[in-house]
Enzyme design. Structure first.
Site, mmCIF file in Angstrom:
data_model
loop_
_atom_site.group_PDB
_atom_site.id
_atom_site.type_symbol
_atom_site.label_atom_id
_atom_site.label_comp_id
_atom_site.label_asym_id
_atom_site.label_seq_id
_atom_site.Cartn_x
_atom_site.Cartn_y
_atom_site.Cartn_z
ATOM 1 N N GLU A 1 10.010 -4.059 9.763
ATOM 2 C CA GLU A 1 10.395 -2.762 9.199
ATOM 3 C C GLU A 1 10.976 -1.860 10.276
ATOM 4 O O GLU A 1 10.364 -1.642 11.326
ATOM 5 C CB GLU A 1 9.176 -2.095 8.545
ATOM 6 C CG GLU A 1 9.502 -0.736 7.955
ATOM 7 C CD GLU A 1 8.445 -0.204 6.996
ATOM 8 O OE1 GLU A 1 7.481 -0.920 6.652
ATOM 9 O OE2 GLU A 1 8.615 0.955 6.562
ATOM 10 N N ASP B 1 0.836 -1.199 0.000
ATOM 11 C CA ASP B 1 0.000 0.000 0.000
ATOM 12 C C ASP B 1 0.876 1.256 0.000
ATOM 13 O O ASP B 1 0.366 2.382 -0.020
ATOM 14 C CB ASP B 1 -1.034 -0.008 1.128
ATOM 15 C CG ASP B 1 -0.432 -0.118 2.511
ATOM 16 O OD1 ASP B 1 0.809 -0.216 2.616
ATOM 17 O OD2 ASP B 1 -1.199 -0.111 3.493
HETATM 18 O O1 KIV Z 1 3.663 -1.068 1.494
HETATM 19 C C1 KIV Z 1 4.815 -1.486 1.361
HETATM 20 O O2 KIV Z 1 5.493 -1.273 0.353
HETATM 21 C C2 KIV Z 1 5.395 -2.260 2.456
HETATM 22 C C3 KIV Z 1 6.862 -2.516 2.444
HETATM 23 C C4 KIV Z 1 7.591 -1.275 2.776
HETATM 24 C C5 KIV Z 1 7.254 -3.641 3.316
HETATM 25 O O3 KIV Z 1 4.702 -2.624 3.351
#
Ligand code: KIV
Length: 270
Positions: free
Chosen positions: A187, A51
């Site tokens: 993260e 997202d």
């Molecule tokens: O939305 C995204 O791209 C993510 C990644 C940063 C892991 O959740």
């Protein structure tokens, strides 16, 4: 070390086998058909329709405005471009607020071509993870800096620095694995904590700003290509386009660096 033939499509059970064999997993975000073909051909193992598309595709300043409809649309167009990579799609903000809502949302994503859904957090999400995985919907958990919690966090900050917060993250990681998650994204957590979590859980961990000891790594495609996104570049981001020379070359350079353990180094970790 390789346990997975280069031409073979990835499956959910193969991810855990890769962890057991010590084979690093390469994950990258992607949002459309053309890039999907390129990243698949470049040997990425897992494609994430994050997202984050709210920020890098739509120009919002958070992931909160992204709708389930947006996620289904991008899932459908990316799925057409993949032959080998496993496709994971994010459950949009609050589409996973209850087990029933999450089942409906995840079903739409799987019917659009996803093979796993990603959802943020533990706590009340443990029931959601259990509910989905018991219904044969593979789940990727996302802990640490969970961008959908930006308002509660008060910004995008490294998580788990203090002892109590680190112990809580470790407990949450064990809980999401026990609830049935098949994959765990970490993260922005200190490298030492990510290493402890990776050793503690049987499911593969995928780091982004979580140091070199995770079972794999993920980056946002636009960051890997060095695109200017109008905000401060996080420490863990590396522009691979300079060394790769082309989009495909940049993705191959990233995949190689993850597999040989040279990315992330200390300069790209906390
Ligand atoms: O939305 C995204 O791209 C993510 C990644 C940063 C892991 O959740």
């Amino acid at each position: 070390m390789s346990t997975h033939a280069d031409s073979k499509p990835w499956t959910v059970p193969a991810l855990r086998q890769a962890k057991q064999a010590g084979r690093k997993l390469v994950m990258l975000t992607c949002y459309d058909y053309g890039f999907a073909r390129t990243v698949d051909a470049a040997g990425v193992d897992i494609v994430l329709i994050g997202d984050s598309l709210g920020m890098v595709v739509q120009g919002h300043d958070s992931t909160l405005p992204v709708s389930l409809e947006d996620m289904v649309y991008h899932t459908r167009i990316v799925a057409r471009g993949l032959e080998r990579a496993l496709l994971v799609s994010d459950l949009s903000f609050q589409s996973d607020a209850t087990p029933e809502r999450a089942l409906d949302a995840a079903t739409q994503l799987l019917q659009a071509g996803a093979e796993m859904v990603k959802l943020e957090g533990a706590g009340h999400k443990l029931d959601v993870i259990k509910f989905l995985s018991e219904r044969d919907i593979p789940v990727c958990s996302h802990l640490g800096l969970t961008p959908q919690s930006v308002l509660s966090f008060g910004g995008y900050k490294v998580q788990g620095r203090e002892d109590a917060a680190a112990e809580k993250l470790l407990a949450d990681a064990t809980a999401v694995a026990n609830a049935g998650a098949s994959l765990l994204v970490l993260e922005c957590v200190p490298s030492a904590l990510a290493a402890r979590i990776t050793a503690a859980v049987e499911i593969p961990t995928i780091g982004i700003g979580a140091g070199p000891d995770c079972d794999g790594q993920v980056l946002v495609l636009h960051d890997l290509l060095g695109l200017e996104m109008g905000h401060r570049r996080p420490k863990f981001v590396k522009d691979f386009l300079a060394e790769g020379g082309s989009v495909g070359g940049a993705v191959r350079a990233y995949a190689q660096a993850v597999r040989d353990g040279s990315f992330p180094d200390a300069a790209h970790s906390y």
